[in-house]
Each structure stands twice: as structure tokens, then as C-alpha cells.
Design an enzyme around this catalytic site. Structure first.
Site, PDB file in Angstrom:
ATOM      1  N   LYS A  40       0.818  -1.195   0.000  1.00 54.25           N
ATOM      2  CA  LYS A  40       0.000   0.000   0.000  1.00 54.25           C
ATOM      3  C   LYS A  40       0.865   1.263   0.000  1.00 54.25           C
ATOM      4  CE  LYS A  40      -3.174  -2.296   3.207  1.00 54.25           C
ATOM      5  NZ  LYS A  40      -3.617  -2.304   4.599  1.00 54.25           N
ATOM      6  N   GLY A  41       2.083   1.124   0.408  1.00 53.88           N
ATOM      7  CA  GLY A  41       2.928   2.283   0.705  1.00 53.88           C
ATOM      8  C   GLY A  41       3.098   3.260  -0.431  1.00 53.88           C
ATOM      9  N   GLU A  96       7.532   2.642  -6.061  1.00 56.78           N
ATOM     10  CA  GLU A  96       7.678   2.213  -4.672  1.00 56.78           C
ATOM     11  C   GLU A  96       7.889   3.405  -3.767  1.00 56.78           C
ATOM     12  OE1 GLU A  96       7.167   0.066  -2.707  1.00 56.78           O
ATOM     13  OE2 GLU A  96       7.964  -1.910  -3.158  1.00 56.78           O
ATOM     14  N   ASP A  97       7.412   3.310  -2.551  1.00 50.19           N
ATOM     15  CA  ASP A  97       7.707   4.351  -1.573  1.00 50.19           C
ATOM     16  C   ASP A  97       9.140   4.240  -1.087  1.00 50.19           C
ATOM     17  OD1 ASP A  97       6.993   1.931  -0.470  1.00 50.19           O
ATOM     18  OD2 ASP A  97       6.079   2.779   1.304  1.00 50.19           O
ATOM     19  N   ASP A 100      14.502  -0.853   0.218  1.00 56.30           N
ATOM     20  CA  ASP A 100      15.193  -1.199   1.463  1.00 56.30           C
ATOM     21  C   ASP A 100      16.191  -2.317   1.145  1.00 56.30           C
ATOM     22  OD1 ASP A 100      15.809  -1.999   4.089  1.00 56.30           O
ATOM     23  OD2 ASP A 100      13.825  -1.656   4.840  1.00 56.30           O
ATOM     24  N   LYS A 128      17.091   3.388   1.017  1.00 55.00           N
ATOM     25  CA  LYS A 128      17.977   3.082   2.158  1.00 55.00           C
ATOM     26  C   LYS A 128      19.098   2.199   1.636  1.00 55.00           C
ATOM     27  CE  LYS A 128      14.911   2.768   6.198  1.00 55.00           C
ATOM     28  NZ  LYS A 128      14.369   1.816   7.187  1.00 55.00           N
ATOM     29  N   PHE A 149      13.593   4.345  10.806  1.00 59.34           N
ATOM     30  CA  PHE A 149      12.239   3.852  10.545  1.00 59.34           C
ATOM     31  C   PHE A 149      11.395   5.062  10.181  1.00 59.34           C
ATOM     32  CE2 PHE A 149       8.170   2.075  10.716  1.00 59.34           C
ATOM     33  CZ  PHE A 149       8.293   0.692  10.754  1.00 59.34           C
ATOM     34  N   VAL A 150      10.935   5.118   8.937  1.00 62.21           N
ATOM     35  CA  VAL A 150      10.204   6.302   8.496  1.00 62.21           C
ATOM     36  C   VAL A 150       8.730   5.986   8.264  1.00 62.21           C
ATOM     37  CG1 VAL A 150      12.138   7.568   7.517  1.00 62.21           C
ATOM     38  CG2 VAL A 150      10.971   5.878   6.120  1.00 62.21           C
ATOM     39  N   ASP A 156       3.929   3.289   6.795  1.00 64.17           N
ATOM     40  CA  ASP A 156       3.242   2.975   8.043  1.00 64.17           C
ATOM     41  C   ASP A 156       4.136   2.363   9.108  1.00 64.17           C
ATOM     42  OD1 ASP A 156       3.565   0.409   6.693  1.00 64.17           O
ATOM     43  OD2 ASP A 156       2.165  -0.374   8.178  1.00 64.17           O
ATOM     44  N   ARG A 162       0.117   6.472   7.712  1.00 69.08           N
ATOM     45  CA  ARG A 162       0.215   6.569   6.243  1.00 69.08           C
ATOM     46  C   ARG A 162      -0.287   7.921   5.742  1.00 69.08           C
ATOM     47  NH1 ARG A 162       1.432   1.442   4.056  1.00 69.08           N
ATOM     48  NH2 ARG A 162       0.506  -0.337   5.107  1.00 69.08           N
TER      49      ARG A 162
HETATM   50  C1  PRP Z   1       7.667  -1.749   2.043  1.00 70.55           C
HETATM   51  C2  PRP Z   1       7.812  -0.887   0.799  1.00 70.55           C
HETATM   52  C3  PRP Z   1       8.354  -1.857  -0.208  1.00 70.55           C
HETATM   53  C4  PRP Z   1       9.170  -2.800   0.620  1.00 70.55           C
HETATM   54  C5  PRP Z   1      10.616  -2.425   0.470  1.00 70.55           C
HETATM   55  O1  PRP Z   1       6.463  -2.426   1.983  1.00 70.55           O
HETATM   56  O2  PRP Z   1       6.598  -0.347   0.400  1.00 70.55           O
HETATM   57  O3  PRP Z   1       7.312  -2.570  -0.855  1.00 70.55           O
HETATM   58  O4  PRP Z   1       8.778  -2.639   1.977  1.00 70.55           O
HETATM   59  O5  PRP Z   1      11.423  -3.290   1.225  1.00 70.55           O
HETATM   60  P1  PRP Z   1      12.502  -4.238   0.564  1.00 70.55           P
HETATM   61  O6  PRP Z   1      13.338  -3.421  -0.363  1.00 70.55           O
HETATM   62  O7  PRP Z   1      13.294  -4.695   1.772  1.00 70.55           O
HETATM   63  O8  PRP Z   1      11.814  -5.372  -0.103  1.00 70.55           O
HETATM   64  P2  PRP Z   1       5.727  -3.071   3.250  1.00 70.55           P
HETATM   65  O9  PRP Z   1       6.034  -4.532   3.307  1.00 70.55           O
HETATM   66  O10 PRP Z   1       6.055  -2.284   4.477  1.00 70.55           O
HETATM   67  O11 PRP Z   1       4.196  -2.944   2.845  1.00 70.55           O
HETATM   68  P3  PRP Z   1       3.283  -1.631   2.654  1.00 70.55           P
HETATM   69  O12 PRP Z   1       3.758  -0.954   1.391  1.00 70.55           O
HETATM   70  O13 PRP Z   1       1.897  -2.151   2.513  1.00 70.55           O
HETATM   71  O14 PRP Z   1       3.466  -0.747   3.864  1.00 70.55           O
END
Ligand code: PRP
Length: 175
Positions: A40-41, A96-97, A100, A128, A149-150, A156, A162
Site C-alpha cells: 500500500k505504501g 515504490e515508496d 530497502d 535506504k 524507521f520512516v 506505516d 500513512r
Molecule cells: C515496504 C515498501 C516496499 C518494501 C521495500 O512495503 O513499500 O514494498 O517494503 O522493502 P525491501 O526493499 O526490503 O523489499 P511493506 O512490506 O512495508 O508494505 P506496505 O507498502 O503495505 O506498507
């Protein structure tokens, strides 16, 4: 929200999103693109980015399982909701938001590339880099950030925050 420290204000975000949108507008002049948001991010970033570009665009959304961040990570990403439309022969921009470890985008890039799009680009508002375990980078990056942690602007903690307009740092005592 007084314990949250603003990392990027709504104005800083808007300015950077406008710059990314200008780059996309330039790169895809005269073409059509599909923005694919990772739920959802990415939903808020996609909404702002898509309104700031000046190209013919459509949206689609995809959802994958979280692979257990914070706890023991399986390192496996699973598809929860697939795209609605075919991307064959289309210009796809995966949105993507945050980038990571890179596990999510590596999985999605492979999944979508196998469907033979005309082009496939990655847009990540935050990066990151210090957390990366996969050799992947975004084509359009908003901001590189340290390992905080943002939350906010789509991101979220346990589904909260969010809807904050700013991107904020959640202090460890609030985890
Ligand atoms: C977050 C973000 C990416 C993912 C990145 O999603 O939106 O999809 O983590 O992490 P990575 O590079 O380590 O794979 P999250 O699982 O928190 O779900 P959300 O978007 O629904 O909050």
C-alpha cells in the site's frame, strides 16, 4: 504526533516529486506509460507523481506479502494481488515508496520483465542504500536516507501514519 521528527516536509517532497516527474516527462515524451504502484505504501507517491507528469498515463496496482521484516525474514516475496492489465509491449514504471533490502523490487522486476514490456523502469521515493542485500537500484530516486524507521506519505508502522503529509522518523521507543 509530537514525538515524530520531520525528515522531509510536504514542501520538500513536492519539490522532489516535481523533479522526478520532469525527468519522466522528458524520458517518455510522446509515449504512453503505465504506473504500477506496489500496495500500500506507494499509493500516495504514485498519486502525486502521476499528476505531475505530462505524459499519457494509466495506473495499475500490485500487492506482495511482506516477508517478515523485524522478525526472522524468510527472504521470500509472494504475490497477493496481480496486475489487472497486460503489460506486454508497454512502458512500465514500477512505483515504490521505499527501496530497502531490494527483495520486493527484485522480485517484481523479474515478474514484470518476464511479461515482455516495451520498457521497465523503477521509481522509488526513498532509498535506504545501507540496507540493500540485492544488486538493484531505481532509475528515479527521490532521496537517499540513512537507516531510520520512516512513516508518513504512505508509509506505516502497524498500518498507522500513512496519511501524514510529511515523511517522519519514528523513534525506537515508539516501535
Ligand atoms: C515496504 C515498501 C516496499 C518494501 C521495500 O512495503 O513499500 O514494498 O517494503 O522493502 P525491501 O526493499 O526490503 O523489499 P511493506 O512490506 O512495508 O508494505 P506496505 O507498502 O503495505 O506498507
Amino acid at each position: 504526533m509530537s514525538d515524530l521528527k520531520v525528515l522531509f516536509s510536504r514542501d520538500q517532497i513536492a519539490q522532489r516529486v516535481a523533479e522526478l516527474a520532469a525527468a519522466i516527462t522528458r524520458d517518455f515524451a510522446g509515449e504512453q506509460v503505465i504506473f504500477v504502484g506496489v500496495l500500500k505504501g506507494a499509493s500516495i507517491f504514485l498519486s502525486d507523481l502521476a499528476r505531475a507528469v505530462q505524459v499519457d498515463a494509466t495506473f495499475d496496482f500490485i500487492s506482495v506479502s511482506s516477508y517478515g521484516k523485524g522478525a526472522v525474514s524468510s527472504g521470500e516475496v509472494q504475490l497477493i494481488k496481480d496486475l489487472d492489465e497486460s503489460v506486454e509491449g508497454k512502458n512500465v514504471i514500477l512505483v515504490e515508496d521505499i527501496l530497502d533490502t531490494g527483495l520486493t523490487l527484485t522480485y517484481l522486476k523479474k515478474l514484470i520483465a518476464a511479461r515482455q514490456p516495451r520498457s521497465l523502469k523503477l521509481a522509488a521515493l526513498l532509498d535506504k542504500i545501507s540496507r540493500r542485500t540485492e544488486p538493484i537500484h531505481a532509475d528515479y530516486t527521490g532521496f537517499e536516507i540513512p537507516d531510520h524507521f520512516v512513516v508518513g506519505y504512505g508509509m506505516d508502522h502497524a498500518e498507522r501514519y500513512r496519511n501524514l503529509a510529511d515523511i517522519c522518523i519514528l523513534p525506537p521507543e515508539m516501535f
